[in-house]
Structure formats: structure tokens, C-alpha cells
Design a protein around this motif. Structure first.
Motif, PDB file in Angstrom:
ATOM      1  N   THR A   1      -4.521 -14.248   6.640  1.00 60.67           N
ATOM      2  CA  THR A   1      -4.592 -12.795   6.634  1.00 60.67           C
ATOM      3  C   THR A   1      -3.276 -12.327   5.776  1.00 60.67           C
ATOM      4  O   THR A   1      -2.234 -13.122   5.759  1.00 60.67           O
ATOM      5  CB  THR A   1      -4.557 -12.286   8.072  1.00 60.67           C
ATOM      6  N   THR A   2      -3.341 -10.983   5.387  1.00 60.68           N
ATOM      7  CA  THR A   2      -2.394 -10.183   4.673  1.00 60.68           C
ATOM      8  C   THR A   2      -1.359  -9.456   5.700  1.00 60.68           C
ATOM      9  O   THR A   2      -0.305  -9.070   5.613  1.00 60.68           O
ATOM     10  CB  THR A   2      -2.708  -9.142   3.625  1.00 60.68           C
TER      11      THR A   2
ATOM     12  N   ARG B   1       0.744  -1.273   0.066  1.00 62.31           N
ATOM     13  CA  ARG B   1      -0.103  -0.089   0.038  1.00 62.31           C
ATOM     14  C   ARG B   1       0.874   1.152   0.024  1.00 62.31           C
ATOM     15  O   ARG B   1       0.591   2.312  -0.505  1.00 62.31           O
ATOM     16  CB  ARG B   1      -0.984  -0.032   1.204  1.00 62.31           C
TER      17      ARG B   1
ATOM     18  N   LYS C   1       5.502   1.670  11.496  1.00 64.22           N
ATOM     19  CA  LYS C   1       4.016   1.576  11.272  1.00 64.22           C
ATOM     20  C   LYS C   1       3.676   0.413  12.026  1.00 64.22           C
ATOM     21  O   LYS C   1       2.576   0.818  12.899  1.00 64.22           O
ATOM     22  CB  LYS C   1       3.611   1.594  10.002  1.00 64.22           C
TER      23      LYS C   1
HETATM   24  C1  XBP Z   1      -6.060  -6.498   5.133  1.00 62.63           C
HETATM   25  C2  XBP Z   1      -4.958  -5.538   4.916  1.00 62.63           C
HETATM   26  C3  XBP Z   1      -3.707  -5.308   5.773  1.00 62.63           C
HETATM   27  C4  XBP Z   1      -3.714  -4.192   6.663  1.00 62.63           C
HETATM   28  C5  XBP Z   1      -2.261  -3.831   6.891  1.00 62.63           C
HETATM   29  O1  XBP Z   1      -5.658  -7.531   5.569  1.00 62.63           O
HETATM   30  O2  XBP Z   1      -4.893  -5.011   3.904  1.00 62.63           O
HETATM   31  O3  XBP Z   1      -2.631  -5.199   4.725  1.00 62.63           O
HETATM   32  O4  XBP Z   1      -4.290  -3.092   6.096  1.00 62.63           O
HETATM   33  O5  XBP Z   1      -1.455  -4.646   7.379  1.00 62.63           O
HETATM   34  P1  XBP Z   1      -6.636  -8.561   5.946  1.00 62.63           P
HETATM   35  P2  XBP Z   1       0.159  -4.561   7.298  1.00 62.63           P
HETATM   36  O6  XBP Z   1      -8.141  -8.293   5.876  1.00 62.63           O
HETATM   37  O7  XBP Z   1      -6.354 -10.014   4.951  1.00 62.63           O
HETATM   38  O8  XBP Z   1      -6.269  -9.390   7.352  1.00 62.63           O
HETATM   39  O9  XBP Z   1       0.676  -3.335   7.434  1.00 62.63           O
HETATM   40  O10 XBP Z   1       0.455  -5.560   8.593  1.00 62.63           O
HETATM   41  O11 XBP Z   1       0.778  -5.534   6.110  1.00 62.63           O
END
Ligand code: XBP
Ligand code: MG
Length: 281
Positions: free
Chosen positions: A140-141, A74, A103
Motif C-alpha cells: 500500500t501507499t 497529493r 491529517k
Molecule cells: C491509496 C492512496 C493513499 C491514501 C492516503 O493507497 O493513495 O495515499 O489516499 O494515504 P492504496 P496517506 O490504495 O495503495 O492503499 O495520506 O497515508 O499517504
């Protein structure tokens, strides 16, 4: 006499019909907890300020940026448009990693301070599934350290044992909407997708889960309500509580006040028999 193809279909249908619900795989951000607006977004903005960047992601801007999954991805996406020269420097990858690490640390502080709780119905449903012996996993990401903070704050000592498998962050190269994290989790659990259900909140999440062959329940939040969740098993406002009903928004209807194990079993049976019917079509 049946053709080979029809025989294959009958075999597949027979196997699918015998698959009871064995595991539920949960997304994290937006699904277990409303982490995005007041958690991740705020953490990104504070990290930008500490890095001397005049970037400020408003609630609306962040909603658009959620189409890019993963925090590092992002930031890279935004920088490429706002300040591409930052990505052209020889140390740009190290800079980006350091920014994202900061962050993540700020996000952990916010979560540890107790400012982000589980969504309605989540603790109840997890407890019910656990007591019934339904296997639990996470796909999850989110970065593992951020996930760890959320699980510790929400579940305390039980956090470590509640989820049998956790697929998080860079465990796979291609993040959602690619199905890779779900494939990874299924492989770790040694389960076929038809024996599981996924619970997600967003379009990229649904695309990832359905591409991996998982029937998917969507529980929307302020960022994802109104999304086009065609292909989801059911879309609900939240998981609900007895006496505090969730709303059915699309797909298979919710029979009672809340999403509970009997309801998940009904939806899962429906998905498995629909899947079998599709294979015959
Ligand atoms: C949602 C996301 C995540 C968070 C940020 O992930 O897109 O990337 O916004 O996380 P999910 P990091 O719904 O699959 O859990 O900054 O830790 O990457
Ligand atoms: Mg999500």
C-alpha cells in the motif's frame, strides 16, 4: 531440433505451470476498506482547516486527486496549483510533513471511532486464505500509522499476525503506479510474482501490480468503477458473500456468488498458463 529460444520458453512454461498459488497480496485503501471518501478525504479537509487553509476537497475533486498516490504527494500536487508560494518557502517541507502528520492523526481518530469498516467479503476471504495456509501480505501507499489503525480496528489482536509482510508508505521511494512496493513485498517473501495474486481497486494499483508481474484481481468501488482495467485478471464489484453475489464486470468470470479460494486458484492457474503462452508467442 528446438531453437535455444524455444527451449528457454519450454523451461519457463514448465516452471510456471508448476507454480501453485502461494500468497495473496492486498492493497488497502479502496480494497480492504472504503477509506477514501469518508476517511482520508475528510481527514485532509479537517487538517487543512486547522492549518488555516481555505481548501476543501469535494467528493468529486478528491476523485480526480486520487490519480496522485500518497497523501504527501497529493497535498504537494494540489498546493503547486492552488498556492505555489507555500512550496517556495524555506520551511515548506517541514510544513507539508506537519500538515500530513495532522491529517494522519485525524484519520486514525476517524478509523478508531469505527466509522470505516471492511468491505463486503474481505473478512471472509482473509479467514479462508489464512486457514488454508495461503500467505498474506499488504502492498500500500498508505502511511503505516494509518494502516495500523485500520488493521487494529478491523482485526483486533489478530492484526499483527495476519499479514506476514507489510509494505507501506515510504518503504519505497516511488509509490504506485511504480511496481516498487510489490517488488519490495515479493523480495521480503522470497516469492516469484507468478506464485502470487494481487488484489487492488484502482488503476495506479493495477499498474503497479501488473508491472511487477502479478496477476491482479480488481474489486472496484465508487471511485474506481468504470475504470479501464485492461490487463486485470478479473474485475468484480466486490468480493461478495455466499447468498449476496458479487458481480463480474470484466476479465475472467466469477463462477459463484463470491471470490473464494477455489475461485482464486482457478484464476491463478489461468493467469500462469496465459503467461506461459505469452512467453512462447
Ligand atoms: C491509496 C492512496 C493513499 C491514501 C492516503 O493507497 O493513495 O495515499 O489516499 O494515504 P492504496 P496517506 O490504495 O495503495 O492503499 O495520506 O497515508 O499517504
Ligand atoms: Mg487502493
Amino acid at each position: 531440433m528446438l531453437s535455444d529460444q524455444a527451449t528457454d520458453c519450454r523451461v519457463t512454461m514448465h516452471r510456471s505451470a508448476g507454480l501453485a498459488l502461494q500468497a495473496v497480496i492486498f492493497d488497502v485503501d479502496g480494497t480492504l476498506a472504503d477509506t477514501e471518501r469518508d476517511g482520508h478525504r475528510v481527514a485532509f479537509n479537517r487538517a487543512f482547516a486547522q492549518f488555516g487553509l481555505d481548501w476543501e476537497w469535494s467528493v468529486a475533486t478528491y476523485g480526480e486527486l486520487l490519480a496522485v498516490t500518497g497523501g504527501k504527494e497529493r497535498i504537494r500536487h494540489f498546493a503547486a496549483r492552488r498556492a505555489p508560494e507555500l512550496l517556495e518557502r524555506p520551511d515548506s517541507e517541514a510544513w507539508l510533513l506537519a500538515l500530513h502528520q495532522l491529517k494522519s492523526a485525524i484519520y486514525a481518530q476517524l478509523v478508531n471511532a469505527g466509522s470505516i469498516g471492511l468491505r463486503r467479503g474481505v473478512a471472509r476471504l482473509l479467514g479462508e486464505l489464512c486457514r488454508a495456509g495461503v500467505r498474506l501480505a499488504i502492498a500500500t501507499t498508505t502511511t503505516p500509522s494509518s494502516l495500523h489503525s485500520l488493521l487494529q480496528t478491523s482485526f483486533g489482536e489478530r492484526a499483527e499476525s495476519l499479514f506476514e509482510v507489510i509494505g507501506a508508505g515510504d518503504v519505497v521511494v516511488h509509490k504506485k503506479p511504480a511496481p516498487d512496493v510489490y517488488h519490495w513485498v515479493l523480495n521480503e517473501m522470497k516469492l516469484p510474482p507468478a506464485a502470487c495474486l494481487a488484489v487492488e481497486d484502482s488503476l495506479p494499483g493495477m499498474q503497479a501490480a501488473t508491472a511487477a508481474g502479478l496477476p491482479t484481481l480488481i474489486t472496484v468501488n465508487s471511485y474506481t468503477a468504470g475504470g479501464d482495467f485492461v490487463g486485470a485478471l478479473s474485475v468484480v464489484s466486490d468480493l461478495g458473500e455466499p447468498g449476496a453475489a458479487a458481480r463480474s464486470l470484466a476479465g475472467q468470470p466469477l463462477a459463484g456468488d463470491c471470490v473464494d479460494l477455489p475461485q482464486l486458484r482457478v484464476w491463478h492457474r489461468q493467469a500462469v498458463s496465459d503467461g506461459a503462452a505469452c512467453q512462447l508467442a
